[in-house]
Design an enzyme around this catalytic site. Structure first.
Site, PDB file in Angstrom:
ATOM      1  N   GLU A  60       0.812  -1.220   0.000  1.00  0.00           N
ATOM      2  CA  GLU A  60       0.000   0.000   0.000  1.00  0.00           C
ATOM      3  C   GLU A  60       0.845   1.270   0.000  1.00  0.00           C
ATOM      4  OE1 GLU A  60      -0.652  -2.680   1.839  1.00  0.00           O
ATOM      5  OE2 GLU A  60      -2.571  -3.300   1.026  1.00  0.00           O
ATOM      6  N   HIS A 129     -11.327  -6.572   7.988  1.00  0.00           N
ATOM      7  CA  HIS A 129     -12.097  -6.229   6.793  1.00  0.00           C
ATOM      8  C   HIS A 129     -13.377  -5.494   7.165  1.00  0.00           C
ATOM      9  CE1 HIS A 129      -9.535  -9.652   5.694  1.00  0.00           C
ATOM     10  NE2 HIS A 129      -9.514  -9.130   4.479  1.00  0.00           N
TER      11      HIS A 129
END
Lengths: 327, 436
Positions: A60, A129
């Site tokens: 990321e 998540h």
């Protein structure tokens, strides 16, 4: 005009804007061949090619870091962070670099970057998540944080974010992707970032919220209307910048404010909204400002009953607003 | 298991009490029947005793807070149980009382309870919106019926009251926040008749602002209500108490030695008032809207100054006591009033009030009626004055007696007759008057 899901609205906006502006590139984990884990970018690589829709390494910081470089050099990157939970490796790039380059360069460079990230719980995503991460970024001057609640807003806000000359974080609630549907005009349009939307007028209680919770609040308002409680709902649409004017207007109109978000209570955006009202609308308040938010626990549990207990639901909003109305 | 202490009912028709002062803090140990706190209901701080011995574990009502009778105000953990409460729950509570199966809400760290969730009485607590709108519309929120939680006056209640107000200069108030330009009334601005708002104090930088004590608040409220709702009328009469002064002078040493209390003028005045009440029973009465209640008991309140403020202990059945009895009863009440040891019973049930204003040297006062009673008399300072008796000037001990009375219940004739009986009674006292 077509009825689209929240997810389809995002995809079609990406497609439409990419057709219109060659500088736009998409970059992220599995966004190309696979079309994204949620299929948001499905078909885009086929249409626009591997140069504009790029499968990135699982890194990321690199995704955002290279996107910043591309943006400074004239492209309009729209990188995707696969889950908002994974944005933290990139936080140094976002906060230290993207947010500050315009200031640091005395206006010489901007970072026209849109980071898209699915967030939120209630989808059995458990710890990694399900997180709501917006408050971390809402704290940072130089960033804009946008969270649409409807397919219509998803389109207008995404287009506005892409055309913005500065970095925008665009958070999409996973539970909204396929459950929220609505009419979306075919033609291009913009919704200015920083303008809230009064979804419903009422006289007893104002609910100030954003994203998926707007839909839950609307449901709660319908229930309460049958009980004779009139609820006003303000959809913030962006939590940085906040639409201070509309926040104060609704607070003054009803004198009773309930702020709702799924993000946990402490340090959440509700505190900021609450402070604005207390500072500027004290003499219009008829009740303590009330917040309904996720609990201050480390993460979303996997156990379904516990997940349900964590989530802010329509019923919980109804109950809180009812209590406030009766105060 | 913690014992929950509820706000006691400190007198009939008392529905709420104000926490005056906590005498114990959380963590303090308390003996059974030891005083826990002071509660203000009437014009006194009554002490509430602990129902059990133990440790004060929670205080649920703050000082100055007014709560309904029956509201939990604190919790006491019984002695010897505190360790059992915090012990691991491995051993089921086989030994302990079977009467309380529900687990006590433990001392787990919690989010503070939002104010909207409280169960306390919210009458008299106004939100900023209510205060502002009440001021803008010249409405006294105390006079508005609250429809909110726990009787709270809401913003809408004020807006409704404002809308219902006739001839208001303010424009009709909508739920919209009104930013109004200066009203431009056609013709001369007429002053509407409206409840006058209290004049606000002007506070300069070096002024000191002292918050009201709970007793002060009660007094202020009572006085306001009496002056605003009772049409006061007033009379005064001069009484020649020369003989009374002489009688007292001759007896006071012996009386003190024999009875253990001082012989003051108060019991003589009380007896005179009792006889006047017998002669004019309309004075021993209460106004009741569409009727007058003639009280059968004669219970005389004595306005008493204390360092906490004015309170009025009551001599019950004063008509059944002689001078000695009245002397002892009155001095006992005054002593206990000044040391804060009165009971609720001492403070309730009055049917008439006597005020010894002369003790501070006045010769004329205009007392406020202790509503719903009908009258209040004062005994003024006894002063020697030249008076004319049988066309001769004599030096006499004179005392003025003043009365304020509720003109709805009695007229000047009855009040005059009442005060005349007092005068005759006091003037008829002579060297042979019996104290028994």
């Amino acid at each position: 005009m077509a009825v689209m899901s929240y997810l389809e609205a995002i995809r079609e906006t990406l497609r439409q804007e990419m057709r219109h502006d060659e500088r736009i590139i998409i970059y992220g984990e599995d966004v190309g061949v696979r079309g994204g884990v949620f299929r948001v970018t499905e078909g885009l690589q086929k249409e626009f090619g591997e140069d504009r829709v790029i499968d990135s390494p699982l890194a990321e910081a690199a995704i955002v870091g290279t996107a910043i470089g591309a943006a400074v050099n004239g492209l309009r990157p729209v990188p995707e962070i696969q889950f908002a939970d994974f944005i933290f490796p990139a936080i140094n790039q976002i906060v230290q670099e993207a947010a500050r380059i315009r200031y640091r360069s005395n206006g010489a460079f901007g970072v026209p970057l849109v980071i898209r990230a699915p967030f939120g719980g209630g989808v059995h995503g458990a710890l990694y998540h399900s997180q709501s991460v917006e408050a971390f970024f809402a704290h940072v001057p130089g960033l804009k944080v946008v969270i649409p609640s409807t397919p219509y807003d998803a389109k207008g806000l995404l287009a506005a974010a892409i055309q913005d000359e500065d970095p925008v974080l665009y958070f999409e609630h996973k539970a909204a992707y396929r459950s929220i549907k609505g009419e979306v005009p075919d033609e291009r349009y913009l919704i200015p970032i920083g303008k809230a939307d009064l979804k419903r007028t009422g006289k007893d209680v104002s609910i100030i919220t954003y994203g998926l919770m707007v839909n839950y609040a609307l449901k709660a308002a319908e229930t309460l209307e049958k009980e004779g409680i009139s609820v006003e709902i303000l959809d913030l649409r962006s939590i940085r910048p906040l639409d201070v004017e509309m926040i104060l207007e609704t607070a003054k109109r009803t004198g009773k404010v309930l702020i709702v978000h799924e993000d946990n209570l402490t340090g959440g955006i509700g505190g900021e909204v609450s402070a604005l009202i207390a500072e500027h609308a004290l003499f219009h308040l008829d009740a303590p400002i009330m917040r309904l938010a996720g609990p201050d626990v480390p993460a979303m549990p996997y156990s379904p009953p516990l997940e349900h207990a964590f989530m802010v639901t329509s019923d919980k909003i109804t109950e809180a607003a009812r209590k406030l109305a009766k105060f | 298991m913690a014992e929950v202490v509820l706000m006691p009912q400190l007198g009939e028709s008392v529905t709420e009490g104000t926490i005056g002062q906590w005498l114990k803090k959380v963590g303090d140990t308390v003996e059974k029947y030891e005083s826990l706190l002071e509660v203000t209901t009437d014009k006194v701080n009554a002490e509430v005793p602990a129902p059990i011995g133990g440790t004060v574990s929670k205080i649920l009502a703050e000082e100055g807070q007014t709560v309904a009778v029956g509201t939990p105000i604190c919790e006491i953990t019984a002695s010897g149980e505190s360790s059992a409460d915090t012990a691991p729950a491995a051993a089921p509570a086989a030994a302990k009382s079977a009467s309380a199966p529900a687990a006590a809400p433990s001392e787990m760290a919690q989010q503070p309870v939002p104010e909207t969730a409280g169960s306390k009485d919210l009458r008299g607590r106004y939100s900023p919106a209510v205060r502002r709108l009440a001021e803008e519309n010249h409405i006294n929120p105390d006079a508005v019926t609250g429809t909110g939680a726990q009787g709270r006056v809401t913003r809408d209640d004020i807006l409704r009251a404002a809308a219902a107000k006739p001839l208001e200069t303010a424009q009709p108030v909508s739920t919209e926040p009104v930013t109004r330009p200066a009203p431009v009334p056609p013709g001369p601005p007429s002053a509407p008749v409206s409840a006058p708002a209290a004049a606000a104090a002007v506070i300069d930088a070096d002024d000191e602002v002292v918050p009201l004590s709970s007793v002060r608040k009660v007094i202020a409220d009572r006085m306001m209500r009496s002056k605003a709702t009772v049409p006061h009328a007033w009379l005064m009469m001069e009484v020649d108490v020369t003989s009374l002064v002489a009688l007292r002078e001759s007896l006071k040493e012996e009386f003190k030695a024999r009875e253990g209390v001082s012989l003051t003028y108060m019991p003589f005045m009380l007896r005179a008032v009792v006889q006047a009440l017998k002669a004019v029973p309309e004075m021993n009465a209460q106004w009741n809207g569409d009727s007058i209640v003639l009280k059968k008991h004669v219970n005389i309140g004595m306005a008493t100054a204390t360092d906490r403020g004015l309170i009025v202990p009551v001599i019950k059945d004063a008509d059944q006591k002689n001078i000695v009895g009245l002397a002892k009863a009155s001095q006992d009440l005054v002593k206990r009033a000044r040391s804060g040891r009165l009971t609720m019973d001492d403070l309730t049930g009055g049917t008439f009030t006597v005020d010894n204003t002369g003790a501070i040297g006045t010769v004329l006062t205009y007392p406020i009626i202790n509503a719903p009673e009908v009258g209040i008399v004062t005994m003024e300072a006894i002063v020697k004055r030249p008076v004319v008796i049988q066309d001769m000037v004599a030096i006499r001990s004179m005392m003025n007696v003043c009365i304020s009375f509720d003109h709805r219940v009695v007229d000047g004739a009855e009040a005059g007759k009442f005060i005349q009986v007092i005068k005759q009674n006091l003037e008829s006292i002579g060297p042979s008057t019996s104290l028994y």
